[in-house]
Each structure stands twice: as structure tokens, then as C-alpha cells.
Design an enzyme around this catalytic site. Structure first.
Site, PDB file in Angstrom:
ATOM      1  CB  CYS A 240      89.177 -40.044 -15.355  1.00 37.98           C
ATOM      2  SG  CYS A 240      87.724 -40.674 -16.259  1.00 37.98           S
TER       3      CYS A 240
ATOM      4  CG  HIS B 257      76.300 -41.253 -16.260  1.00 32.55           C
ATOM      5  ND1 HIS B 257      76.429 -42.527 -15.721  1.00 32.55           N
ATOM      6  CD2 HIS B 257      75.527 -41.387 -17.374  1.00 32.55           C
ATOM      7  CE1 HIS B 257      75.754 -43.374 -16.483  1.00 32.55           C
ATOM      8  NE2 HIS B 257      75.214 -42.714 -17.475  1.00 32.55           N
TER       9      HIS B 257
ATOM     10  CD  GLU C  98      81.721 -49.739 -16.488  1.00 36.83           C
ATOM     11  OE1 GLU C  98      82.540 -50.616 -16.146  1.00 36.83           O
ATOM     12  OE2 GLU C  98      81.760 -48.562 -16.076  1.00 36.83           O
TER      13      GLU C  98
END
Length: 305
Positions: free
Chosen positions: A10, A39, A124
Site C-alpha cells: 500500500c 511487518h 500500532e
């Protein structure tokens, strides 16, 4: 082979990887990176071979050295630690994660109690919790919502950006039932790339005898894709690369679905297709649910001069 689209990198992941690559090209080595930049073990291994040094804690970084913060974001406490140690910081936090941090600060400034929907231990979530640790509670399931205290003042919720859309919606519905006046983010916290990849998996899983999801085991968005396929009743294999593809899995599969999490390089997808073609003729058909045009600029430290 039914190829889910969009898949793989992305915009936030591309930006984070480009940041480390640009830092390696511009600054003396080593370039330190706090946690995995994204990751994926292949990405981390490649960057380490090129001179990046990945650390779990800033105490491992020499004073005054250059350190890159990963795409998952960090808490204010980590930023303060970097300042105390005189570290030069380049921030690779995904802008969509930064948006969630800003929402937490805004809600906390109004005095709200905040519920973060996310996964315990994920970097996160840890960074987001650190924006208002005294006011923010982490939940993952509807049962977690039932165990929340009866807040007396205003309440608000935010989300980890890589959640399963349908499961997150269930938790939000439970929050709204428990706290009718609860406030949410102005726009979706689950990022566009997560949503698109999940919609693509839905489209492909319905037609597949078997579906492969490429990703690393600590990748939240990749794991959600596999879970979504399994909930659709499609036999699913979670693989890191073509080395995890077993011939026995292919024996009864005429239509194979293939996708990759947002942190998995496109080359891993190409590798699976190339190797399956080595077994015999393979027709590749795309199932595209969206066209992604989002891009993010590099930070000012690395902007073209």
C-alpha cells in the site's frame, strides 16, 4: 489462478520502505530502524543486508545516531526518549496512523474517555495508546466492550488501521449500544488499503477451491485476509513465500485464489505464480475491486534537493 486486486504494498508501506532506502543512500551507515519498518521478514532482511540495523529499543541506538521510526507509529514517550538521547529522527509513520493519533489527542483534550479498537501488543496499538494512556482503553471484541466501566463523562472511539472491517463494525455497534452518545472519528480509521484488500479477498474466495494469502505472521492486515477467507468457507493457506506452498495442497484445487497483505512485496506474488506455472499451464485472471491512486510524500529530510 484468481488474482485478488488490489493486493501487496500500500502507499504507507511503499513510503516507509522508500524512506529507509533513501536514508541508506544519503546518510553514513549504519541507519538504525526502531522495530520492523513494516511487518514483513523479506523486506526487513533485504534492508538489513543493505545496511539498516533494526532495534527493539532506542537504548540500542548510539547517542546522536540516525534512527527511523517504523510505519506503525510511536508514542510520545518514545519521541521524548529520542530527544533525550540526541537522536536524529526520520519518521516513517504512515500518515493514516498519524491521523488516528491526532484523533486521540483531540478527544483527550475534550476530556473524553477513549476506546481503542485494536490488537494488544501490536506496535500500532501501543503507539496510539501512548497518546493518552490515562484515558484510553484497548478492546478487541464485543465481550471486551461489555467489560468496560460505566464512563460518567464523554466517550469516544478510534481504531487500529488494519482491522477486519466486519468485525470492527460489530465492536462499534456494541459500543454505540453501551454508550449511546459515544463519538467516533470523522472518517474511517481502517485504512483504504485494508478495506480494498478485504473486499478483493471476498470476491476471490467465493470462486476459489483454495486461497493463498502471502504475508508474515506478525502482519495484522495479512492475517485478517486469511481469517476473512476462512470465514467465507474457503480452504486457506497463509504463506510467507513460495517455499511454504505445498504440492499436497494443490492436488484437488483447480481454481486457486491468491492475495498478499499490504506489507508483502509484489515479487512474492510473482514468485508463487512463476513456480506454479512450472507445474503446468496456469491461466491468471484478475478480480479487481478498486484502483488505488493514493501516494504519500517523503518527509522533508529526504525530499529531493
Amino acid at each position: 489462478m484468481l488474482l485478488a486486486q488490489p493486493q501487496s504494498f500500500c502507499a504507507g508501506v511503499e513510503r516507509a520502505v522508500q524512506i529507509v532506502e533513501a536514508a541508506l543512500a544519503r546518510y553514513p551507515h549504519p541507519v538504525y530502524v526502531r522495530k520492523q519498518i513494516v511487518h514483513n521478514t523479506h523486506v526487513v532482511r533485504d534492508l538489513a543486508e543493505r545496511g539498516a540495523v533494526f532495534v527493539d529499543d532506542l537504548d540500542e541506538v548510539p547517542e546522536g545516531a540516525l534512527v527511523v521510526f517504523s510505519a506503525h507509529g510511536v508514542s510520545p514517550a518514545v519521541r521524548a526518549q529520542a530527544r533525550r538521547r540526541g537522536l536524529r529522527v526520520i519518521d516513517a509513520t504512515c500518515p493514516l496512523v498519524t491521523k488516528v493519533h491526532a484523533e486521540v489527542r483531540r478527544f483527550a483534550a475534550r476530556g473524553d474517555d477513549i476506546v481503542l479498537i485494536g490488537h494488544a501488543g501490536h506496535e500500532e496499538s501501543e503507539g496510539t495508546l501512548g497518546e493518552a494512556p490515562g484515558r484510553t482503553t484497548l478492546v478487541r471484541t464485543v465481550d471486551d466492550v461489555a467489560r468496560l466501566p460505566a464512563y460518567e463523562g464523554g466517550t469516544a472511539y478510534v481504531m487500529q488501521t488494519t482491522l477486519a472491517v466486519d468485525e470492527a463494525a460489530e465492536v462499534v455497534a456494541a459500543l454505540r449500544e453501551r454508550f449511546p452518545g459515544i463519538k467516533g472519528p470523522g472518517s474511517d480509521d481502517i485504512c483504504y488499503a485494508t478495506t480494498n484488500r478485504q473486499e478483493a479477498v471476498r470476491a476471490v474466495a467465493a470462486e476459489s477451491d483454495l486461497l493463498f494469502v502471502i504475508g508474515s505472521p506478525n502482519s495484522s492486515n495479512s492475517l485478517r485476509l486469511a481469517e476473512l477467507s476462512e470465514r467465507a468457507g474457503t480452504p486457506t493457506r497463509f504463506v510467507e513465500d513460495v517455499g511454504d506452498v505445498r504440492l499436497a495442497d494443490l492436488a484437488e484445487a483447480a481454481r486457486i485464489g491468491l492475495t498478499a497483505g499490504a506489507s508483502a512485496p509484489p515479487a512474492l506474488v510473482d514468485g508463487v505464480i512463476r513456480n506454479l506455472r512450472g507445474l503446468g499451464p496456469v491461466e491468471v485472471v484478475e478480480r479487481r475491486v478498486a484502483v488505488e491512486t493514493t501516494t504519500f510524500n517523503l518527509p522533508k529530510e529526504l525530499a529531493a534537493r
